[in-house]
Design a protein around this motif. Sequence first.
Motif, mmCIF file in Angstrom:
data_model
loop_
_atom_site.group_PDB
_atom_site.id
_atom_site.type_symbol
_atom_site.label_atom_id
_atom_site.label_comp_id
_atom_site.label_asym_id
_atom_site.label_seq_id
_atom_site.Cartn_x
_atom_site.Cartn_y
_atom_site.Cartn_z
ATOM 1 N N UNK A 67 0.672 -1.226 0.118
ATOM 2 C CA UNK A 67 0.101 0.115 -0.071
ATOM 3 C C UNK A 67 0.987 1.316 -0.094
ATOM 4 N N UNK A 68 0.622 2.129 -0.993
ATOM 5 C CA UNK A 68 1.220 3.347 -0.917
ATOM 6 C C UNK A 68 1.058 4.140 0.500
ATOM 7 N N UNK A 69 1.968 4.606 1.101
ATOM 8 C CA UNK A 69 1.653 5.408 2.267
ATOM 9 C C UNK A 69 2.310 6.806 2.279
ATOM 10 N N UNK A 70 3.550 6.920 1.602
ATOM 11 C CA UNK A 70 3.898 8.372 1.409
ATOM 12 C C UNK A 70 4.619 8.453 0.080
ATOM 13 N N UNK A 71 5.121 9.856 -0.086
ATOM 14 C CA UNK A 71 5.620 10.084 -1.518
ATOM 15 C C UNK A 71 6.560 11.358 -1.189
ATOM 16 N N UNK A 72 7.383 11.291 -2.225
ATOM 17 C CA UNK A 72 8.264 12.600 -2.606
ATOM 18 C C UNK A 72 8.356 12.904 -4.076
ATOM 19 N N UNK A 73 8.722 14.116 -4.235
ATOM 20 C CA UNK A 73 8.285 14.438 -5.653
ATOM 21 C C UNK A 73 9.505 15.691 -6.251
ATOM 22 N N UNK A 74 9.361 15.659 -7.584
ATOM 23 C CA UNK A 74 10.415 16.717 -8.070
ATOM 24 C C UNK A 74 9.773 17.977 -8.193
ATOM 25 N N UNK A 75 10.740 19.001 -8.041
ATOM 26 C CA UNK A 75 10.167 20.442 -8.544
ATOM 27 C C UNK A 75 10.421 20.594 -9.831
ATOM 28 N N UNK A 76 11.402 20.148 -10.420
ATOM 29 C CA UNK A 76 11.581 20.306 -12.028
ATOM 30 C C UNK A 76 10.379 19.689 -12.821
ATOM 31 N N UNK A 77 10.103 20.117 -13.924
ATOM 32 C CA UNK A 77 9.281 19.383 -14.973
ATOM 33 C C UNK A 77 9.780 19.004 -15.905
ATOM 34 N N UNK A 78 9.219 17.676 -16.464
ATOM 35 C CA UNK A 78 9.530 16.729 -17.293
ATOM 36 C C UNK A 78 8.663 17.182 -18.832
ATOM 37 N N UNK A 79 9.193 17.529 -19.876
ATOM 38 C CA UNK A 79 8.457 17.758 -20.853
ATOM 39 C C UNK A 79 8.432 16.452 -21.968
ATOM 40 N N UNK A 80 7.221 15.928 -22.125
ATOM 41 C CA UNK A 80 7.155 14.575 -23.080
ATOM 42 C C UNK A 80 6.422 15.106 -24.224
ATOM 43 N N UNK A 81 7.239 15.041 -25.731
ATOM 44 C CA UNK A 81 6.450 15.444 -26.812
ATOM 45 C C UNK A 81 6.224 14.322 -27.639
ATOM 46 N N UNK A 82 5.116 14.452 -28.477
ATOM 47 C CA UNK A 82 4.860 13.259 -29.395
ATOM 48 C C UNK A 82 4.682 13.851 -30.884
ATOM 49 N N UNK A 83 5.139 13.282 -31.905
ATOM 50 C CA UNK A 83 4.796 13.595 -33.092
ATOM 51 C C UNK A 83 3.983 12.471 -33.859
ATOM 52 N N UNK A 84 2.932 12.621 -34.192
ATOM 53 C CA UNK A 84 2.136 11.401 -34.918
ATOM 54 C C UNK A 84 2.431 10.271 -34.364
ATOM 55 N N UNK A 85 3.114 9.225 -35.226
ATOM 56 C CA UNK A 85 3.209 7.996 -34.735
ATOM 57 C C UNK A 85 4.588 7.763 -34.245
ATOM 58 N N UNK A 86 5.406 8.649 -34.231
ATOM 59 C CA UNK A 86 6.655 8.469 -33.649
ATOM 60 C C UNK A 86 6.911 8.215 -32.374
ATOM 61 N N UNK A 87 7.826 7.720 -31.759
ATOM 62 C CA UNK A 87 7.942 7.350 -30.379
ATOM 63 C C UNK A 87 8.308 8.606 -29.658
ATOM 64 N N UNK A 88 8.101 8.624 -28.475
ATOM 65 C CA UNK A 88 8.289 9.510 -27.655
ATOM 66 C C UNK A 88 9.806 10.144 -27.204
ATOM 67 N N UNK A 89 9.689 11.320 -27.113
ATOM 68 C CA UNK A 89 11.095 11.878 -27.034
ATOM 69 C C UNK A 89 11.002 12.818 -25.849
ATOM 70 N N UNK A 90 12.212 12.797 -25.224
ATOM 71 C CA UNK A 90 12.339 13.849 -24.149
ATOM 72 C C UNK A 90 13.348 15.039 -24.514
ATOM 73 N N UNK A 91 13.088 16.469 -24.569
ATOM 74 C CA UNK A 91 13.912 17.323 -24.939
ATOM 75 C C UNK A 91 15.105 17.652 -23.839
#
Length: 91
Positions: A67-91
């Motif tokens: 059971x998930x009881x606690x968490x920590x998280x980042x303050x930075x953001x992650x951008x995920x881009x998709x172009x039509x049928x192409x696989x995901x890329x992270x800039x």
Amino acid sequence: KLCYSPSSKEDRPWRKTKDDISKDKQCKTPTKATVDFSDGSVTMKLSDEQPKGLYFARVFAKDADGTEISYGQTTDMIKVRRYDSLKTGIP
């Protein structure tokens, strides 16, 4: 898990944040992650089908029953881009 940023969940009620971790729709995307406890770094592998958007990473602690009881998280953001049928890329 990857969690949608406030801008990526705007006008999308199905991504609503809830205080109960098990019902939180903001963080629906499980990922494979490894943690290096010597320096606290986390490496996440994204699916090729990851929806585009702006995310932050949230790492959960679980009890002996899983059971998930606690968490920590980042303050930075992650951008995920998709172009039509192409696989995901992270800039």
